[in-house]
Design an enzyme around this catalytic site. Structure first.
Site, PDB file in Angstrom:
ATOM      1  N   HIS A  69       0.872  -1.190   0.000  1.00 16.66           N
ATOM      2  CA  HIS A  69       0.000   0.000   0.000  1.00 16.66           C
ATOM      3  C   HIS A  69       0.905   1.236   0.000  1.00 16.66           C
ATOM      4  O   HIS A  69       1.648   1.452  -0.939  1.00 16.66           O
ATOM      5  CB  HIS A  69      -0.927  -0.115   1.226  1.00 16.66           C
ATOM      6  CG  HIS A  69      -2.013   0.912   1.305  1.00 16.66           C
ATOM      7  ND1 HIS A  69      -2.401   1.702   0.264  1.00 16.66           N
ATOM      8  CD2 HIS A  69      -2.840   1.263   2.345  1.00 16.66           C
ATOM      9  CE1 HIS A  69      -3.394   2.495   0.653  1.00 16.66           C
ATOM     10  NE2 HIS A  69      -3.668   2.257   1.919  1.00 16.66           N
ATOM     11  N   HIS A  88      -2.554  -2.139  -9.809  1.00 17.91           N
ATOM     12  CA  HIS A  88      -3.455  -1.539  -8.825  1.00 17.91           C
ATOM     13  C   HIS A  88      -4.707  -2.393  -8.747  1.00 17.91           C
ATOM     14  O   HIS A  88      -5.134  -2.936  -9.770  1.00 17.91           O
ATOM     15  CB  HIS A  88      -3.823  -0.112  -9.246  1.00 17.91           C
ATOM     16  CG  HIS A  88      -4.377   0.708  -8.139  1.00 17.91           C
ATOM     17  ND1 HIS A  88      -5.695   0.661  -7.768  1.00 17.91           N
ATOM     18  CD2 HIS A  88      -3.773   1.576  -7.287  1.00 17.91           C
ATOM     19  CE1 HIS A  88      -5.886   1.473  -6.752  1.00 17.91           C
ATOM     20  NE2 HIS A  88      -4.739   2.044  -6.433  1.00 17.91           N
ATOM     21  N   ASP A 147       2.630   5.535  -7.004  1.00 16.34           N
ATOM     22  CA  ASP A 147       3.914   5.428  -6.313  1.00 16.34           C
ATOM     23  C   ASP A 147       5.114   5.323  -7.242  1.00 16.34           C
ATOM     24  O   ASP A 147       6.248   5.383  -6.793  1.00 16.34           O
ATOM     25  CB  ASP A 147       3.908   4.197  -5.393  1.00 16.34           C
ATOM     26  CG  ASP A 147       2.976   4.413  -4.220  1.00 16.34           C
ATOM     27  OD1 ASP A 147       2.986   5.522  -3.680  1.00 16.34           O
ATOM     28  OD2 ASP A 147       2.247   3.478  -3.869  1.00 16.34           O
TER      29      ASP A 147
HETATM   30  N1  CMC Z   1       4.530  -6.822 -10.847  1.00 19.76           N
HETATM   31  C1  CMC Z   1       4.407  -8.018 -11.445  1.00 19.76           C
HETATM   32  N2  CMC Z   1       3.264  -8.720 -11.505  1.00 19.76           N
HETATM   33  C2  CMC Z   1       2.211  -8.177 -10.920  1.00 19.76           C
HETATM   34  C3  CMC Z   1       2.241  -6.936 -10.272  1.00 19.76           C
HETATM   35  C4  CMC Z   1       3.468  -6.247 -10.267  1.00 19.76           C
HETATM   36  N3  CMC Z   1       3.570  -5.063  -9.667  1.00 19.76           N
HETATM   37  N4  CMC Z   1       1.022  -6.636  -9.783  1.00 19.76           N
HETATM   38  C5  CMC Z   1       0.244  -7.670 -10.097  1.00 19.76           C
HETATM   39  N5  CMC Z   1       0.945  -8.612 -10.786  1.00 19.76           N
HETATM   40  C6  CMC Z   1       0.437  -9.855 -11.360  1.00 19.76           C
HETATM   41  C7  CMC Z   1       0.253 -10.907 -10.306  1.00 19.76           C
HETATM   42  O1  CMC Z   1       1.403 -11.691 -10.143  1.00 19.76           O
HETATM   43  C8  CMC Z   1      -0.919 -11.672 -10.855  1.00 19.76           C
HETATM   44  O2  CMC Z   1      -0.443 -12.506 -11.881  1.00 19.76           O
HETATM   45  P1  CMC Z   1      -1.084 -13.987 -12.094  1.00 19.76           P
HETATM   46  O3  CMC Z   1      -2.490 -13.719 -12.536  1.00 19.76           O
HETATM   47  O4  CMC Z   1      -0.219 -14.619 -13.123  1.00 19.76           O
HETATM   48  O5  CMC Z   1      -1.008 -14.669 -10.764  1.00 19.76           O
HETATM   49  C9  CMC Z   1      -1.792 -10.605 -11.513  1.00 19.76           C
HETATM   50  O6  CMC Z   1      -0.870  -9.571 -11.872  1.00 19.76           O
HETATM   51  C10 CMC Z   1      -2.868 -10.033 -10.605  1.00 19.76           C
HETATM   52  O7  CMC Z   1      -2.242  -9.606  -9.383  1.00 19.76           O
HETATM   53  P2  CMC Z   1      -2.962  -9.568  -7.980  1.00 19.76           P
HETATM   54  O8  CMC Z   1      -1.923  -9.545  -6.916  1.00 19.76           O
HETATM   55  O9  CMC Z   1      -3.997 -10.653  -7.913  1.00 19.76           O
HETATM   56  O10 CMC Z   1      -3.723  -8.192  -8.093  1.00 19.76           O
HETATM   57  P3  CMC Z   1      -4.188  -7.294  -6.879  1.00 19.76           P
HETATM   58  O11 CMC Z   1      -5.301  -6.474  -7.395  1.00 19.76           O
HETATM   59  O12 CMC Z   1      -4.418  -8.111  -5.661  1.00 19.76           O
HETATM   60  O13 CMC Z   1      -2.867  -6.425  -6.647  1.00 19.76           O
HETATM   61  C11 CMC Z   1      -1.412  -4.724  -6.058  1.00 19.76           C
HETATM   62  C12 CMC Z   1      -2.800  -5.061  -6.609  1.00 19.76           C
HETATM   63  C13 CMC Z   1      -1.285  -3.194  -5.976  1.00 19.76           C
HETATM   64  C14 CMC Z   1      -1.260  -5.312  -4.647  1.00 19.76           C
HETATM   65  C15 CMC Z   1      -0.341  -5.321  -6.996  1.00 19.76           C
HETATM   66  O14 CMC Z   1      -0.509  -4.839  -8.315  1.00 19.76           O
HETATM   67  C16 CMC Z   1       1.080  -5.065  -6.497  1.00 19.76           C
HETATM   68  O15 CMC Z   1       1.587  -5.826  -5.666  1.00 19.76           O
HETATM   69  N6  CMC Z   1       1.760  -3.991  -7.035  1.00 19.76           N
HETATM   70  C17 CMC Z   1       3.067  -3.634  -6.542  1.00 19.76           C
HETATM   71  C18 CMC Z   1       2.939  -2.846  -5.249  1.00 19.76           C
HETATM   72  C19 CMC Z   1       2.467  -1.437  -5.497  1.00 19.76           C
HETATM   73  O16 CMC Z   1       2.930  -0.739  -6.372  1.00 19.76           O
HETATM   74  N7  CMC Z   1       1.518  -0.987  -4.640  1.00 19.76           N
HETATM   75  C20 CMC Z   1       1.004   0.375  -4.679  1.00 19.76           C
HETATM   76  C21 CMC Z   1      -0.422   0.424  -5.051  1.00 19.76           C
HETATM   77  S1  CMC Z   1      -0.962   2.072  -5.487  1.00 19.76           S
HETATM   78  C22 CMC Z   1      -0.868   2.963  -4.017  1.00 19.76           C
HETATM   79  C23 CMC Z   1      -1.873   2.565  -3.036  1.00 19.76           C
HETATM   80  O17 CMC Z   1      -3.074   2.632  -3.306  1.00 19.76           O
HETATM   81  O18 CMC Z   1      -1.465   2.210  -1.935  1.00 19.76           O
END
Ligand code: CMC
Length: 429
Positions: A268, A307, A363
């Site tokens: 986050h 996101h 971010d």
């Molecule tokens: N790099 C590589 N792969 C990714 C990433 C990433 N940053 N984000 C998601 N994926 C992949 C993930 O591995 C999954 O692949 P598969 O379907 O093959 O298993 C797919 O995309 C869906 O990911 P998810 O984790 O199920 O998606 P989510 O909606 O739960 O995740 C997130 C959202 C923000 C936690 C994630 O995109 C992430 O970890 N990003 C990096 C951390 C980040 O930048 N966070 C800041 C968010 S914006 C500020 C805020 O609001 O706090």
């Protein structure tokens, strides 16, 4: 016009149910009537991470993740970032309308009058290790404020809520700056009420021996824009924590401490810190393709990408990219910018990221600006927490005044043992 209902047939019993649809959602409690037997608690929706569960009706922030739209109280984020100030935007978020001239003057005055901390807070900060993380200190100190303002427990008293709102928005920068000064072993710099909200924050962070600190207008403005962009983002993890903890009717300082704790996590608000660490680890443009391949193999994530809601370019990232240019003109170009631009270029062309709709989020570029402005990475989540305070309070107040809201208490699907008899320790295998 078709009826706004959903017809559900339970194939276990053959029974059919009509469930009302209101504003595109069904009421999950309506599923309770769907049972197989008298002692069945009723059908529940299983939704870890609240991927498809609306926990409230809200009138504060609108996000359309597919189209990359963000609006506070109906106003597009692009217009607010260009024309408003953080304090004006905070007022808008909290009270639903842009303030009149006199309302803005009074609001600004009230915030300015509450910037000073009780002197005992300094003793709390002094107790922390010299290398304590600033976010850890902030969480503790904002929670500690509840003990200084015990009347804040009167959460259904509008006047008390307003007072705590002024205090929280005013004191968060002071707490953050004091935590920072402690971490670098510098004496605390007191607020200067002649300066703007962000100008004063810069003063408390960076003032040295000069009698009067003069913030650089470009940096003061850039920080203000960043604060506007971070002010609210509907039901994100920390706001959900604020509402969830606040639903127990605890005082707002304790609930804000919980929201800060949620924000601290690397998925986050801690993500911008992770982005910078990642850029430093990659080091140079030519190492980007190998890093992207590693991410695609599942060895780590591309921080600052992806996101839960935005499946398109995060509109805040676009504005931040422009703001970065103005900061770099004053502070010189951040050499890590080339690594970031190359990462973005490669990722946006790569099938892995395209298929998963992973775009730069808020971010991705903010850390580069903060670093250029002289902030250490430990301050990045703190810089997110300060402006998000207005959003947290607005969401908390909306929750408190919503007669449909209740103590947050999800159900579970129990998969553990049935009842079994206790076994004495000497008889256990
Ligand atoms: N790099 C590589 N792969 C990714 C990433 C990433 N940053 N984000 C998601 N994926 C992949 C993930 O591995 C999954 O692949 P598969 O379907 O093959 O298993 C797919 O995309 C869906 O990911 P998810 O984790 O199920 O998606 P989510 O909606 O739960 O995740 C997130 C959202 C923000 C936690 C994630 O995109 C992430 O970890 N990003 C990096 C951390 C980040 O930048 N966070 C800041 C968010 S914006 C500020 C805020 O609001 O706090």
């Amino acid at each position: 016009m078709a009826a706004e209902t959903l017809t559900i047939t339970d194939n276990r019993t053959g029974k059919t149910y009509q469930v009302a649809i209101r504003d595109g959602a069904i009421n999950a409690l309506d599923l309770r009537q769907i049972r197989v037997s008298e002692d069945d608690l009723g059908l529940a929706a299983y939704d870890p991470g609240f991927m498809n569960t609306a926990s409230c009706y809200s009138r504060i922030t609108y996000v359309d993740g597919d189209r990359g739209i963000l609006r506070y109280r109906g106003y597009p984020i692009e217009q607010l970032a260009e024309k408003s100030t953080y304090l004006e935007t905070a007022y808008l978020i909290l009270y639903g309308e842009l303030p009149t001239k006199s309302q803005l003057a009074e609001w600004t005055r009230n915030i300015t009058l509450h910037t000073i901390l009780h002197e005992n807070i300094k003793k709390i900060i002094d107790a922390f290790h010299h290398d304590a993380h600033t976010m850890g200190m902030l969480i503790s100190m904002v929670g500690a404020l509840s003990t200084f303002y015990p009347e804040s427990k009167n959460i259904f008293d509008a006047e008390s809520r307003l007072k705590q709102t002024h205090r929280l928005i005013a004191k968060m920068p002071t707490l953050a700056a004091f935590a920072y000064r402690h971490s670098i072993g510098m004496p605390y710099a007191y607020p200067d009420n002649d300066l703007s909200y962000t100008g004063n924050f810069l003063n408390m962070l960076f003032k040295m021996t000069e009698l009067k600190y003069q913030p650089h207008p470009v940096l003061e403005k850039a920080l203000d824009v960043l604060f506007i962009l971070h002010a609210d983002h509907e039901q994100n993890c920390s706001t959900n924590a604020m509402r969830g903890v606040g639903s127990s009717h605890v005082d707002p300082y304790s609930a804000i401490a919980a929201a800060n704790a949620a924000l601290y996590g690397p998925l986050h608000g801690g993500a911008n810190e992770q982005v910078l660490k990642m850029l430093i680890e990659i080091g140079s443009k030519d190492k980007v393709p190998a890093f992207v391949e590693k991410v695609k193999r599942g060895e780590g994530r591309l921080m600052g990408f992806g996101h839960r809601v935005y499946k398109n370019y995060d509109p805040r990232a676009r504005i931040i990219k422009r703001t970065a240019d103005s900061v770099f003109e004053v502070k010189g170009r951040n050499p890590l910018l080339d690594v970031a631009l190359e990462l973005e270029r490669i990722a946006l062309q790569d099938d892995y990221f395209i298929r998963r709709k992973l775009y730069p989020n808020v971010d991705f570029y903010s850390g580069l600006i903060y670093q250029s402005m002289g902030f250490p990475v430990e301050m990045f989540p703190v810089l997110f927490a300060i402006p998000r305070t207005s959003g947290w309070i607005a969401q908390w107040e909306e929750m408190l005044l919503d007669s449909e809201q209740k103590l947050a208490r999800p159900r579970q699907v129990y998969k553990g043992h049935e009842t079994r008899d206790y076994v004495a320790v000497e008889k256990r295998g």
